[in-house]
Design a protein around this motif. Sequence first.
Motif, PDB file in Angstrom:
ATOM      1  N   ALA A  55       0.928  -1.009  -0.024  1.00 53.87           N
ATOM      2  CA  ALA A  55       0.061   0.008  -0.116  1.00 53.87           C
ATOM      3  C   ALA A  55       0.713   1.336   0.017  1.00 53.87           C
ATOM      4  N   VAL A  56       0.671   2.241  -0.970  1.00 56.60           N
ATOM      5  CA  VAL A  56       1.534   3.536  -1.058  1.00 56.60           C
ATOM      6  C   VAL A  56       0.423   4.417  -1.054  1.00 56.60           C
ATOM      7  N   THR A  57       0.961   5.912  -0.753  1.00 56.30           N
ATOM      8  CA  THR A  57       0.167   6.890  -0.731  1.00 56.30           C
ATOM      9  C   THR A  57       0.788   7.826  -1.974  1.00 56.30           C
ATOM     10  N   LEU A  58      -0.046   8.098  -3.086  1.00 55.39           N
ATOM     11  CA  LEU A  58       0.718   8.850  -4.048  1.00 55.39           C
ATOM     12  C   LEU A  58      -0.068  10.115  -4.366  1.00 55.39           C
ATOM     13  N   ASN A  59       0.973  11.065  -4.908  1.00 57.67           N
ATOM     14  CA  ASN A  59       0.313  12.560  -5.042  1.00 57.67           C
ATOM     15  C   ASN A  59       0.372  12.783  -6.471  1.00 57.67           C
ATOM     16  N   ASP A  60      -0.337  13.840  -7.048  1.00 55.78           N
ATOM     17  CA  ASP A  60      -0.337  14.202  -8.215  1.00 55.78           C
ATOM     18  C   ASP A  60       0.927  15.218  -8.669  1.00 55.78           C
ATOM     19  N   ASN A  61       1.361  15.192  -9.823  1.00 46.95           N
ATOM     20  CA  ASN A  61       2.291  16.090 -10.343  1.00 46.95           C
ATOM     21  C   ASN A  61       2.176  16.508 -11.732  1.00 46.95           C
ATOM     22  N   HIS A  62       0.786  16.784 -11.993  1.00 47.59           N
ATOM     23  CA  HIS A  62       0.219  17.297 -13.302  1.00 47.59           C
ATOM     24  C   HIS A  62       0.367  16.426 -14.420  1.00 47.59           C
ATOM     25  N   PHE A  63       1.209  15.281 -14.426  1.00 51.24           N
ATOM     26  CA  PHE A  63       1.087  14.350 -15.672  1.00 51.24           C
ATOM     27  C   PHE A  63       1.149  12.936 -15.067  1.00 51.24           C
ATOM     28  N   GLU A  64       1.316  12.795 -13.677  1.00 49.19           N
ATOM     29  CA  GLU A  64       1.621  11.415 -13.234  1.00 49.19           C
ATOM     30  C   GLU A  64       0.933  11.608 -11.640  1.00 49.19           C
ATOM     31  N   GLN A  93      13.436   4.113  -5.654  1.00 47.44           N
ATOM     32  CA  GLN A  93      12.453   4.131  -4.501  1.00 47.44           C
ATOM     33  C   GLN A  93      10.991   4.759  -4.600  1.00 47.44           C
ATOM     34  N   TYR A  94      10.864   5.362  -5.808  1.00 46.46           N
ATOM     35  CA  TYR A  94       9.728   6.003  -5.941  1.00 46.46           C
ATOM     36  C   TYR A  94       9.025   5.424  -7.097  1.00 46.46           C
ATOM     37  N   ILE A  95       7.658   5.201  -6.955  1.00 45.51           N
ATOM     38  CA  ILE A  95       6.881   4.794  -8.231  1.00 45.51           C
ATOM     39  C   ILE A  95       6.261   5.994  -9.009  1.00 45.51           C
ATOM     40  N   CYS A  96       6.295   5.958 -10.120  1.00 44.81           N
ATOM     41  CA  CYS A  96       5.205   6.843 -10.918  1.00 44.81           C
ATOM     42  C   CYS A  96       4.518   6.363 -11.839  1.00 44.81           C
ATOM     43  N   ILE A  97       3.181   6.405 -11.828  1.00 46.98           N
ATOM     44  CA  ILE A  97       2.170   6.265 -12.644  1.00 46.98           C
ATOM     45  C   ILE A  97       1.625   7.216 -13.741  1.00 46.98           C
ATOM     46  N   PHE A  98       1.815   7.124 -14.952  1.00 46.79           N
ATOM     47  CA  PHE A  98       1.618   8.268 -15.798  1.00 46.79           C
ATOM     48  C   PHE A  98       0.109   8.458 -16.317  1.00 46.79           C
ATOM     49  N   TYR A  99      -0.383   9.451 -16.469  1.00 42.21           N
ATOM     50  CA  TYR A  99      -1.754   9.848 -17.163  1.00 42.21           C
ATOM     51  C   TYR A  99      -1.439  10.774 -18.205  1.00 42.21           C
ATOM     52  N   GLY A 100       0.005  11.364 -18.279  1.00 43.78           N
ATOM     53  CA  GLY A 100       0.189  12.261 -19.247  1.00 43.78           C
ATOM     54  C   GLY A 100       1.566  11.680 -19.600  1.00 43.78           C
ATOM     55  N   SER A 101       2.350  12.788 -20.212  1.00 44.31           N
ATOM     56  CA  SER A 101       3.808  12.315 -20.847  1.00 44.31           C
ATOM     57  C   SER A 101       4.837  12.959 -20.218  1.00 44.31           C
ATOM     58  N   ASN A 102       6.126  12.293 -20.018  1.00 40.00           N
ATOM     59  CA  ASN A 102       7.058  13.269 -19.550  1.00 40.00           C
ATOM     60  C   ASN A 102       8.557  12.413 -20.127  1.00 40.00           C
ATOM     61  N   SER A 103       9.685  12.996 -20.299  1.00 36.55           N
ATOM     62  CA  SER A 103      10.770  12.472 -20.541  1.00 36.55           C
ATOM     63  C   SER A 103      11.550  12.731 -19.494  1.00 36.55           C
ATOM     64  N   TYR A 104      12.483  11.599 -19.033  1.00 34.14           N
ATOM     65  CA  TYR A 104      13.483  11.567 -18.149  1.00 34.14           C
ATOM     66  C   TYR A 104      14.047  10.250 -17.923  1.00 34.14           C
ATOM     67  N   LYS A 125      -6.998   9.503 -10.268  1.00 29.94           N
ATOM     68  CA  LYS A 125      -7.553  10.503  -9.449  1.00 29.94           C
ATOM     69  C   LYS A 125      -6.660  11.742  -9.616  1.00 29.94           C
ATOM     70  N   ALA A 126      -6.408  11.911 -11.020  1.00 27.27           N
ATOM     71  CA  ALA A 126      -5.480  13.024 -11.384  1.00 27.27           C
ATOM     72  C   ALA A 126      -5.727  14.415 -10.891  1.00 27.27           C
ATOM     73  N   GLY A 127      -5.102  15.135 -10.352  1.00 28.99           N
ATOM     74  CA  GLY A 127      -5.323  16.384  -9.666  1.00 28.99           C
ATOM     75  C   GLY A 127      -5.525  16.329  -8.082  1.00 28.99           C
ATOM     76  N   GLU A 128      -5.740  15.095  -7.768  1.00 24.76           N
ATOM     77  CA  GLU A 128      -5.595  14.843  -6.148  1.00 24.76           C
ATOM     78  C   GLU A 128      -4.492  14.475  -5.330  1.00 24.76           C
ATOM     79  N   SER A 129      -4.496  14.570  -4.113  1.00 28.38           N
ATOM     80  CA  SER A 129      -3.460  14.370  -3.410  1.00 28.38           C
ATOM     81  C   SER A 129      -3.798  13.399  -2.163  1.00 28.38           C
ATOM     82  N   ASN A 130      -2.762  12.632  -1.758  1.00 37.07           N
ATOM     83  CA  ASN A 130      -2.935  11.397  -0.806  1.00 37.07           C
ATOM     84  C   ASN A 130      -3.937  10.495  -1.345  1.00 37.07           C
TER      85      ASN A 130
END
Length: 181
Positions: A55-64, A93-104, A125-130
């Motif tokens: 179980a993890v708590t994820l936060n929005d970053n405008h594309f993930e 150690q960080y998981i990112c799940i994308f709903y937009g795009s990013n290069s890195y 839940k794009a745009g939400e926190s926790n």
Amino acid sequence: MKRLMMFWAAMLLANTMMMAQKIYITIDGRTETATLVDNSATRELVAALQNAPIAVTLNDNHFEIWGALGRSLTTSNEQVSAQPGDIVLYSGQYICIFYGSNSYSYTRLGKIDGLTESDLMTFLKAGESNISVTLSVNDPTGIGTVKSEEIRSKSCYTLQGTLAQAGTKGIVIKSGKKVIR
């Protein structure tokens, strides 16, 4: 009937063999599957998930949505142009799940199966926190393992394929045969 039962047994076996390549992502009671790539990080993740869901708590970053996985995994970072549905590991150690795009520079983990960009935004839940997210290797709504022949031969199943409880009345399947109780 025997051929049908053999077909279903083969399908269950094939499904069990594919579990190592799939994970389940649950958010607010909705579960979606993701297909994993084969690398050290995904093998370590699957091994951890076989012990217990994560179980993890994820936060929005405008594309993930992203957050700490609660453990470090082996990285094999490469320049990635992440697309909607992609799941990556950042900094080991960080998981990112994308709903937009990013290069890195990320380590690829996998991709959510079959959702449109709009569906992903809703599911993630794009745009939400926790955002509470649970990762697992066993489908929380289905059959997770195939039991031994001895146990299966003593079990009865409904016509819908679920385990028949003791005292179930009507037609059940026992040892590949229809039985009326």
